[in-house]
Design an enzyme around this catalytic site. Structure first.
Site, mmCIF file in Angstrom:
data_model
loop_
_atom_site.group_PDB
_atom_site.id
_atom_site.type_symbol
_atom_site.label_atom_id
_atom_site.label_comp_id
_atom_site.label_asym_id
_atom_site.label_seq_id
_atom_site.Cartn_x
_atom_site.Cartn_y
_atom_site.Cartn_z
ATOM 1 N N GLN A 277 0.828 -1.208 0.000
ATOM 2 C CA GLN A 277 0.000 0.000 0.000
ATOM 3 C C GLN A 277 0.860 1.256 0.000
ATOM 4 O O GLN A 277 1.737 1.414 0.850
ATOM 5 C CB GLN A 277 -0.901 0.005 1.240
ATOM 6 C CG GLN A 277 -1.829 1.205 1.334
ATOM 7 C CD GLN A 277 -2.629 1.204 2.628
ATOM 8 O OE1 GLN A 277 -2.114 0.837 3.679
ATOM 9 N NE2 GLN A 277 -3.879 1.586 2.564
ATOM 10 N N GLY A 278 0.609 2.162 -0.944
ATOM 11 C CA GLY A 278 1.316 3.431 -1.024
ATOM 12 C C GLY A 278 0.412 4.587 -0.656
ATOM 13 O O GLY A 278 -0.088 5.296 -1.537
ATOM 14 N N TYR A 279 0.170 4.753 0.626
ATOM 15 C CA TYR A 279 -0.691 5.826 1.118
ATOM 16 C C TYR A 279 0.121 6.862 1.898
ATOM 17 O O TYR A 279 0.294 7.986 1.465
ATOM 18 C CB TYR A 279 -1.793 5.258 2.013
ATOM 19 C CG TYR A 279 -3.062 4.861 1.292
ATOM 20 C CD1 TYR A 279 -3.039 4.446 -0.035
ATOM 21 C CD2 TYR A 279 -4.283 4.880 1.942
ATOM 22 C CE1 TYR A 279 -4.204 4.081 -0.690
ATOM 23 C CE2 TYR A 279 -5.456 4.518 1.293
ATOM 24 C CZ TYR A 279 -5.404 4.122 -0.020
ATOM 25 O OH TYR A 279 -6.566 3.775 -0.668
ATOM 26 N N SER A 280 0.601 6.500 3.080
ATOM 27 C CA SER A 280 1.252 7.451 3.975
ATOM 28 C C SER A 280 2.528 8.028 3.355
ATOM 29 O O SER A 280 3.239 7.358 2.597
ATOM 30 C CB SER A 280 1.604 6.789 5.306
ATOM 31 O OG SER A 280 0.436 6.400 6.001
ATOM 32 N N GLU B 174 -10.231 -1.880 5.100
ATOM 33 C CA GLU B 174 -9.047 -2.120 5.916
ATOM 34 C C GLU B 174 -9.418 -2.370 7.364
ATOM 35 O O GLU B 174 -8.782 -3.161 8.060
ATOM 36 C CB GLU B 174 -8.096 -0.921 5.827
ATOM 37 C CG GLU B 174 -6.815 -1.092 6.622
ATOM 38 C CD GLU B 174 -5.919 0.123 6.572
ATOM 39 O OE1 GLU B 174 -4.804 0.041 7.131
ATOM 40 O OE2 GLU B 174 -6.318 1.146 6.002
ATOM 41 N N SER C 84 -6.334 6.006 13.766
ATOM 42 C CA SER C 84 -5.932 6.012 15.176
ATOM 43 C C SER C 84 -7.159 5.944 16.089
ATOM 44 O O SER C 84 -8.259 6.372 15.727
ATOM 45 C CB SER C 84 -5.110 7.266 15.496
ATOM 46 O OG SER C 84 -5.935 8.410 15.490
ATOM 47 N N ASN C 85 -6.943 5.403 17.285
ATOM 48 C CA ASN C 85 -8.061 5.249 18.212
ATOM 49 C C ASN C 85 -8.679 6.592 18.604
ATOM 50 O O ASN C 85 -9.875 6.679 18.882
ATOM 51 C CB ASN C 85 -7.595 4.494 19.462
ATOM 52 C CG ASN C 85 -7.436 3.007 19.184
ATOM 53 O OD1 ASN C 85 -7.513 2.560 18.041
ATOM 54 N ND2 ASN C 85 -7.202 2.228 20.224
ATOM 55 N N GLU C 86 -7.866 7.639 18.626
ATOM 56 C CA GLU C 86 -8.406 8.961 18.931
ATOM 57 C C GLU C 86 -9.402 9.394 17.855
ATOM 58 O O GLU C 86 -10.474 9.947 18.163
ATOM 59 C CB GLU C 86 -7.271 9.982 19.048
ATOM 60 C CG GLU C 86 -6.401 9.825 20.280
ATOM 61 C CD GLU C 86 -5.422 8.663 20.190
ATOM 62 O OE1 GLU C 86 -4.866 8.272 21.230
ATOM 63 O OE2 GLU C 86 -5.231 8.133 19.071
#
Length: 400
Positions: free
Chosen positions: A126-129, A246, A385-387
């Site tokens: 995967q090329g996301y971040s 995902e 993220s959980n936040e």
């Protein structure tokens, strides 16, 4: 809402259990159950074994090679794979890019890529971040510019945290094709062959010396226009669709149930004041509280499965599963390290990589636990993220 398994469900479980017991290679199973590191060959061997049975993509539509299983059967499958120690099929092809191709790709892309994903001809990443574009993914800067003849894109930029990119044949990428548009509106979705000239993969060596993630650099990489999925500048729509897939199964209840059993066995073997550690009131209370949380999570998963079986998509429950699932996973690793105490300190990468049969300390169960603990710090971050998940819950339930 019926959360009980039917007789047909129980029969299906027995069929799955029998096949897994007969076909999961013993060496792969041992690595998973003992927290050692499966290699590329292990993942490919297992994927191809599943493909031979027709079980490598249980959630795919039958027309593309799926099993036709309902939501309950897929849940049983995931649970039994976790119980027996199967490594699982890597999600990047089967669970992430494939649904995007099915939904938004053209017929040529479907006919070419989907069979190769199904039987693991192609390993995907995967090329996301990007550096500076993680949580705010829409701020990505990797550029893709059309050539004058309109037949190709020239891609320049960098992706990071690319899981297992060193093994990949293909990468699906979000790239900026219109730098003047609003940031969510100028992004396209490309499928890029990792052997294309101009691509460099550089490892990010983790705290446990694992090469699990990488940086990927694109230097004037030429990508045919036909490798774009859907419309130009509509990639953000496809990215959001992919992220929904995902997060499916991220609670990993089956894995946590297996690891809870490992934790209890570990604690029974350790002594405190002349008794098994599991009988210590303080430590035993921690394990009991964890088990209650896991039971509650499993019931929530079954509620989601029941809703899916009735044709309803998950709402804020998906975020709840992500939060609680990852918190439980992290707490499990914390209690494992606490159970063995100083025996978790020695770092033995040769044992983790299966270069030695036994750990240098002679305590095989303890040897991988520190690395296991540190690796699981990431679970509350990836997949949203959980936040952020808490924000989603507050918006969808409380209207905040």
């Amino acid at each position: 809402m019926d959360l009980n398994y039917s007789a047909a469900d129980d029969a299906f479980r027995e069929e799955v259990r029998g096949w897994l017991e007969a076909n999961l290679p013993a060496d792969i199973r041992a690595k998973v159950l003992n927290h050692r590191r499966p290699n590329r060959d292990d993942f490919v061997r297992w994927h191809k074994a599943l493909a031979g049975k027709g079980w490598s993509a249980p959630h795919w539509p039958v027309q593309y090679g799926g099993t036709g299983w309902n939501a309950t059967q897929r849940h049983i499958w995931d649970e039994e794979c976790a119980r027996v120690g199967a490594p699982g099929v890597l999600p990047f092809g089967v669970a992430m890019v494939a649904p995007v191709i099915m939904k938004f790709g053209n017929e040529q892309q479907k006919s070419y890529y989907l069979p190769r994903i199904l039987d693991c001809t192609d390993w995907w990443c995967q090329g996301y971040s990007e550096p500076g574009s993680g949580s705010d993914l829409a701020s990505l800067k990797t550029r893709a510019e059309l050539t004058p003849d309109g037949k190709s894109y020239i891609v320049n930029g960098q992706k990071t945290w690319t899981t297992l990119g060193q093994h990949a044949d293909m990468i699906f990428c979000l790239v900026r094709t219109d730098p003047e548009a609003k940031k969510q509106e100028g992004i396209s979705f490309l499928l890029i062959d990792m052997k294309t000239p101009g691509i460099t993969v550089r490892p990010i060596v983790m705290l446990d010396e694992e090469r699990e993630v990488n940086e990927v650099f694109f230097d004037n990489v030429q990508v045919p226009v036909e490798n774009r999925v859907g419309e130009e500048n509509r990639g953000w729509t496809y990215a959001k669709y992919l992220l929904g897939h995902e997060r499916t199964g991220i609670a990993r209840v089956g894995n946590s149930k297996r690891e809870l059993g490992f934790l209890k066995r570990l604690a029974r073997g350790q002594q405190k004041n002349g008794k098994p550690l599991l009988e210590d009131p303080v430590f035993g209370a921690k394990v009991a509280a964890l088990e209650i949380e896991l039971m509650a999570l499993e019931i929530t998963v079954l509620r989601v499965v029941s809703s899916e079986a009735a044709g309803k998509g998950p709402g804020p429950e998906a975020s709840m599963l992500k939060i609680k699932g990852t918190e439980i996973q992290q707490l499990l690793t914390e209690l494992m390290v606490e159970a063995v105490g100083p025996y978790a300190q020695p770092f033995d990468p040769a044992y983790l990589e299966c270069e030695h049969e036994h750990a240098v300390t002679g305590f095989d169960d303890a040897a991988p636990l520190a690395a296991y603990y540190f690796n699981f710090r990431k679970t509350s971050i990836y997949g949203g993220s959980n936040e952020i998940q808490k924000n989603i819950i507050s918006q969808m339930i409380l209207g905040l």
